[in-house]
Design a protein around this motif. Structure first.
Motif, PDB file in Angstrom:
ATOM      1  N   ALA A 282      -7.381  36.957  -3.428  1.00 21.10           N
ATOM      2  CA  ALA A 282      -7.877  36.036  -4.451  1.00 21.10           C
ATOM      3  C   ALA A 282      -6.771  35.601  -5.409  1.00 21.10           C
ATOM      4  O   ALA A 282      -6.781  34.482  -5.899  1.00 21.10           O
ATOM      5  CB  ALA A 282      -9.011  36.692  -5.233  1.00 21.10           C
TER       6      ALA A 282
ATOM      7  N   ASP B  17      -9.120  42.395  -0.942  1.00 22.62           N
ATOM      8  CA  ASP B  17      -9.608  41.127  -1.497  1.00 22.62           C
ATOM      9  C   ASP B  17      -8.830  40.722  -2.747  1.00 22.62           C
ATOM     10  O   ASP B  17      -8.758  39.538  -3.073  1.00 22.62           O
ATOM     11  CB  ASP B  17     -11.085  41.255  -1.905  1.00 22.62           C
TER      12      ASP B  17
ATOM     13  N   ALA C 238     -15.115  35.475  -7.620  1.00 22.28           N
ATOM     14  CA  ALA C 238     -14.528  35.780  -6.311  1.00 22.28           C
ATOM     15  C   ALA C 238     -14.327  37.283  -6.158  1.00 22.28           C
ATOM     16  O   ALA C 238     -14.727  37.880  -5.151  1.00 22.28           O
ATOM     17  CB  ALA C 238     -13.199  35.045  -6.146  1.00 22.28           C
TER      18      ALA C 238
ATOM     19  N   ALA D  27     -12.070  33.323 -10.829  1.00 23.21           N
ATOM     20  CA  ALA D  27     -11.526  34.571 -10.288  1.00 23.21           C
ATOM     21  C   ALA D  27     -12.538  35.703 -10.400  1.00 23.21           C
ATOM     22  O   ALA D  27     -12.671  36.523  -9.478  1.00 23.21           O
ATOM     23  CB  ALA D  27     -10.242  34.942 -11.021  1.00 23.21           C
TER      24      ALA D  27
ATOM     25  N   ALA E  94     -11.135  32.559  -1.444  1.00 24.00           N
ATOM     26  CA  ALA E  94     -11.079  33.327  -2.688  1.00 24.00           C
ATOM     27  C   ALA E  94      -9.973  32.780  -3.596  1.00 24.00           C
ATOM     28  O   ALA E  94     -10.147  32.662  -4.811  1.00 24.00           O
ATOM     29  CB  ALA E  94     -10.834  34.799  -2.382  1.00 24.00           C
ATOM     30  N   TYR E  95      -8.854  32.411  -3.003  1.00 22.77           N
ATOM     31  CA  TYR E  95      -7.728  31.885  -3.772  1.00 22.77           C
ATOM     32  C   TYR E  95      -8.118  30.562  -4.441  1.00 22.77           C
ATOM     33  O   TYR E  95      -7.830  30.322  -5.609  1.00 22.77           O
ATOM     34  CB  TYR E  95      -6.540  31.690  -2.840  1.00 22.77           C
TER      35      TYR E  95
ATOM     36  N   THR F 208     -10.179  31.172  -7.409  1.00 23.50           N
ATOM     37  CA  THR F 208      -9.352  31.587  -8.540  1.00 23.50           C
ATOM     38  C   THR F 208      -8.702  30.370  -9.192  1.00 23.50           C
ATOM     39  O   THR F 208      -8.668  30.251 -10.414  1.00 23.50           O
ATOM     40  CB  THR F 208      -8.263  32.565  -8.063  1.00 23.50           C
TER      41      THR F 208
END
Lengths: 494, 157
Positions: free
Chosen positions: A77, A73, A106, A103, A94-95, A98
């Motif tokens: 992220a 993960d 996530a 962040a 997730a990215y 961020t």
């Protein structure tokens, strides 16, 4: 009860605890590097576990994989590159979180819900496996034959988009398992007069090739330049997690349950569990429009699913010797090497070893909280290590590891060929999981088929006479006939 | 993918014929009508059917519409097959030469070749190759007692 006490004694030994700690660090590191998968981590561990007693050997695999699935993960992220395929389902989500400055949430959700999902999977494993083993003690070759067939069916129809390619993959696996002397007639098959081929294709070098060397080749062939999404230091990743647990209890439970079930199905593992959980989360969400914009709900559900799948995969592996995913396929190889042949009798003869595996599983999940937190803190330093420096060293490790299994260069040749085949299969859209299942179960299939055949004395219906065998058999036939029936119905409608 | 499927399909069908041809000579299990040839036969027939199915399908574009759309949506990435070939070559060299010239000589040579193929700088490549070889030597030869070959370095053993 004595067995449980013995199991605690086996696990809480300085040597085993040190192995667990080291393999946790190793798993976190491998998972965090994009291009190095959890399965690869397992394959690379095998040559080292080869020299350990059974409990630490299995402990190393269990711990490393649990950690790797979580730490996948981290680059998902930060770089939008999933560290392992199991994180691919929600890497974009997730990215985006961020990028929105979330962040911590996530990564924290990834960590906390991995742990919770993982614990759920282990609970199911430690409750279901002994109960199933009790039932399985009465199984004859008929039940095992149909179980193997059901495993193949699942691998083809659930794991892949393209059933034709899935079947080809499975057949290639069966073809590999055919090589050697080990067959009902004891005849050498496809050995080409080579003494080493008589013993069959060695499983561990094959796995190292398929899962590690192919990955190195892929890395070398495709150049991708990652971009770090954030350069600021992280705050408290555990902030707000309690709120999330209270907000999404249903998602947590649903993801964990789905993950465990998918994990237990042969051929489908953490990556497929995560994709399915993400899709399910979106479908049942009250805010589906937020998915794909950096919304944590999908991460909660699929993050729990991919870690719970690990525990689920061990259920059929320990009880029937049928791997639930690629990782347990390798683990089964290790169990055989250690004389812990999987099957219901393992629960009767060596219950302390089984309980020790369960305890290690729990321990690994609990260790994940502090160690995972440390990994997130160290994330940027880990991600700045260039993969181009790591890959050649891993390659050397693969070569020597494949050699070490039988101290023979034959293993290295098998590894190289398997690596090239694995690389081509991935490029050409053939799933690897059915191949592995075919290799691991081919001999078992043949053995149970022939002993059933001798018992049936030419009457094929005997395969369906025992209640459980009959149910499994009919289930298999229904799944095979389903696509045909659907096609015929469509034709009739048209 | 369409063209790949056609060639792979043909390849699989050929392999299937070879499997079927060679399986004829396998003996039966005593007292049974079936034997060692049974599973290879099933595999052969299955591969033949699947191979032909892939070839037939590759002539119908409709089966690939979805995959085509997906391929167009994902951005093109640079590909360097040369590096992958160097890796395969390095492992082959190891297989062929390790017994003759020993692990401590062949391993750093292979490593340097692979490092350079992955565009690592000379200095880093050299240092990592020597360091990596010594690390693996200590881990496997010293600690795990794997008999890695010494080759011409045997006098120093």
């Amino acid at each position: 009860m004595d067995a449980i006490a013995d199991a605690f004694g086996l696990v809480f030994e300085p040597y085993v605890l040190l192995v667990i700690l080291l393999s946790a660090a190793y798993g976190l590191f491998v998972g965090a590097i994009p291009g190095l998968t959890a399965t690869m981590a397992t394959a690379l561990l095998v040559p080292v576990t080869f020299f350990m007693p059974p409990v630490p050997a299995v402990a190393a695999i269990v711990t490393a994989t649990a950690m790797a699935i979580f730490s996948g993960d981290i680059p998902a992220a930060l770089l939008r590159m999933p560290g392992t395929p199991a994180s691919a389902a929600y890497a974009d989500e997730a990215y985006l979180m961020t990028r929105k400055g979330q962040a911590e949430t996530a990564l924290g959700a990834g960590l906390v819900f991995s742990v919770l999902g993982g614990i759920f999977g282990v609970l199911v494993l430690s409750l279901a496996a002994p109960a199933l083993a009790e039932v399985a003690l009465n199984f004859s070759s008929f039940e095992y034959f149909w179980l193997v067939m059901l495993g193949f069916t699942c691998a083809i129809f659930i794991a892949g988009k393209d059933p034709v390619k899935g079947i080809v993959s499975l057949l290639i696996g069966l073809m590999i398992s055919v090589v050697g002397l080990e067959n009902p007639a004891g005849a050498p098959r496809y050995t080409f007069g080579n003494a080493e081929m008589m013993g069959g294709i060695p499983l561990i070098p094959l796995m190292i090739g398929m899962f590690a060397v192919s990955e190195i080749l892929r890395y070398a062939a495709v150049v991708a330049k990652p971009v770090m999404a954030t350069e600021r230091p992280f705050g408290n990743v555990f902030a707000g997690m309690w709120t999330l647990i209270r907000k999404y209890p249903v998602q947590l439970f649903r993801g964990s349950a789905l993950g465990t079930a998918v994990g237990a199905l042969p051929g489908a593992g953490a990556d497929i569990a995560a994709w399915m959980a993400y899709a399910m989360s979106k479908r049942f969400s009250k805010e589906p429009q937020k998915f794909g914009t950096g919304h944590v709900e999908g991460i909660v559900e699929s993050g729990a699913a991919n870690n719970s799948a690990l525990g689920g995969a061990w259920i059929p592996a320990l009880v029937f010797g049928i791997p639930g995913d690629s990782i347990t396929a390798i683990a089964i190889g290790v169990l055989y090497l250690k004389g812990m042949n999987p099957g219901p009798t393992l629960f009767v003869n060596n219950p302390q070893n089984i309980y020790a595996v369960f305890i290690v599983f729990f321990l690994a999940q609990l260790l994940m909280l502090p160690l995972g937190w440390m990994a997130i803190k160290a994330a940027k330093r880990i991600l700045h290590i260039p993969a181009s420096v790591l890959m050649p060293l891993i390659l050397l490790f693969c070569v020597v590891g494949s050699f070490a299994i039988n101290n023979s260069l034959f293993g290295v040749s098998v590894m190289l060929i398997a690596g090239i085949v694995g690389f081509c299969m991935e490029r050409w859209g053939f799933p690897v999981a059915p191949t592995i299942l075919g290799v691991v179960l081919g001999t078992m299939l043949e053995e149970h088929f022939f002993s059933s055949l001798i018992k049936a004395d030419g009457h094929f219906l005997v395969f369906f006479e025992r209640p459980i065998a009959g149910t499994l058999g009919v289930l298999c036939l229904l799944i095979w006939l389903w696509p045909v029936a659907r096609m015929l119905r469509r034709r009739a409608a048209a | 993918m369409q063209r790949v499927d056609r060639w792979v399909g043909l390849g699989l069908a050929t392999l299937a014929l070879a499997v079927l041809w060679s399986a004829r000579s396998f003996p039966d299990v005593p007292g049974q009508k079936l034997g060692a040839a049974f599973l290879p036969m099933i595999v052969g027939v299955g591969l033949l059917l699947c191979g032909l199915a892939l070839v037939v399908r590759s002539f119908r574009g409709s089966a690939y519409a979805e995959a085509e759309a997906e391929a167009q949506a994902t951005p093109e990435v640079e590909e360097h097959f040369g590096s992958a070939v160097v890796i395969v070559g390095a492992v082959l060299a190891y297989i062929l030469l390790s017994e003759r010239i020993g692990f401590l000589l062949i391993a750093p040579l292979c490593l340097v070749a692979v490092f350079l193929a992955l565009r690592v700088r000379w200095k880093t490549a050299g240092l990592c190759a020597i360091g990596g070889t010594l690390l693996v030597h200590v881990a496997f030869y010293k600690l795990l007692r794997v008999p890695l070959p010494w080759g011409p370095l045997t006098p120093f053993y």
